[in-house]
Design an enzyme around this catalytic site. Structure first.
Site, short mmCIF file in Angstrom:
data_model
loop_
_atom_site.label_atom_id
_atom_site.label_comp_id
_atom_site.label_asym_id
_atom_site.label_seq_id
_atom_site.Cartn_x
_atom_site.Cartn_y
_atom_site.Cartn_z
N SER A 104 47.13 51.15 45.27
CA SER A 104 46.92 50.58 46.31
C SER A 104 48.37 50.35 47.71
O SER A 104 48.11 51.72 47.99
CB SER A 104 47.88 48.97 46.10
OG SER A 104 47.42 47.98 47.09
N ASP A 154 35.58 45.54 47.75
CA ASP A 154 37.16 45.97 47.83
C ASP A 154 37.58 44.95 49.34
O ASP A 154 36.99 45.93 50.27
CB ASP A 154 37.98 47.08 47.78
CG ASP A 154 39.60 46.48 47.19
OD1 ASP A 154 39.47 45.70 47.94
OD2 ASP A 154 40.28 48.07 46.74
N HIS A 185 39.76 44.88 44.26
CA HIS A 185 40.78 45.41 44.33
C HIS A 185 41.57 45.46 43.18
O HIS A 185 42.92 46.56 42.65
CB HIS A 185 42.16 44.91 45.60
CG HIS A 185 43.16 46.06 46.23
ND1 HIS A 185 43.30 46.95 46.93
CD2 HIS A 185 43.92 45.80 45.98
CE1 HIS A 185 43.46 47.74 46.93
NE2 HIS A 185 44.62 46.69 46.47
#
Length: 207
Positions: A104, A154, A185
């Site tokens: 991320s 996502d 995610h």
């Protein structure tokens, strides 16, 4: 450049082996991905920095105005600082190869460093990166081994942006592999297995 530009955790690896840098997601810290890094690359020494930006108490590597809206000036600052931090650790360790793993926000700073300093990494795993801008690569991505993992649903990183990043990296000559899952995610087992295989192949190839 300094090895102490960030608070970090370090684990030893096999003498003369690879050096793996791991970069946490928003709200994580220097401990978040160390265990995963050790699992994926057992022979590697590991360096895990903590992001130096606080977003309502959550550690990040650079500032943003909103989800997917980056403070590009602060991203440039963070990229330069992180590149110096990495360079200092590499100079001290003299590893056989330099690898990166980010999730991320950690994948985003890792990608930004790869764009700015392609010479620093031999191989990198970007888990759920969000690159909502046109990268400017300062050097060549040729022969760089990259794995990008992503979710088809996502909500933070739309698949269209992941596809655009993959196309950009491939057009730049990088050796890119993609691993998708049908979720969002979160990191799923198939991503972890893909990363384990990727690092195993990188060590075999001497990358």
């Amino acid at each position: 450049m300094s090895k102490d530009d960030y608070i970090y955790e370090a684990l030893p690896g096999r003498p003369g082996g690879p050096l793996l840098f791991v970069f946490h997601g928003t709200g994580g810290d220097e401990h978040q991905l160390v265990g995963l890094g050790r699992d994926l690359a057992p022979s590697a020494a590991i360096v895990s920095p903590r992001g130096d930006v606080s977003e309502h108490g959550a550690a990040r590597f650079f500032r943003r105005a909103a989800e997917g809206v980056y403070d590009m000036a602060d991203l440039a600052r963070a990229t330069g600082r992180m590149a110096g931090f990495i360079e200092a650790h590499v100079a001290a360790a003299k590893p056989s190869a330099v690898w990166g793993l980010g999730y991320s926000n950690g994948a985003n700073i890792l990608a930004s460093v790869v764009f700015a300093r392609p010479d620093l990494f031999d191989a990198a795993v970007l888990m759920h990166p969000l690159i909502p801008f046109e990268p400017q690569v300062k050097g060549s991505l040729a022969a760089k081994r990259l794995l990008v993992t992503a979710g088809r649903h996502d909500p933070i990183c739309p698949p269209v942006l992941t596809d655009r990043l993959l196309a950009y990296l491939r057009d730049g000559g990088a050796d890119v592999t993609a691993a998708w899952h049908e979720g969002g995610h979160e990191v799923r087992p198939n991503e972890i297995e893909a990363a384990r295989t990727f690092f195993g192949a990188s060590e075999f190839q001497g990358a």
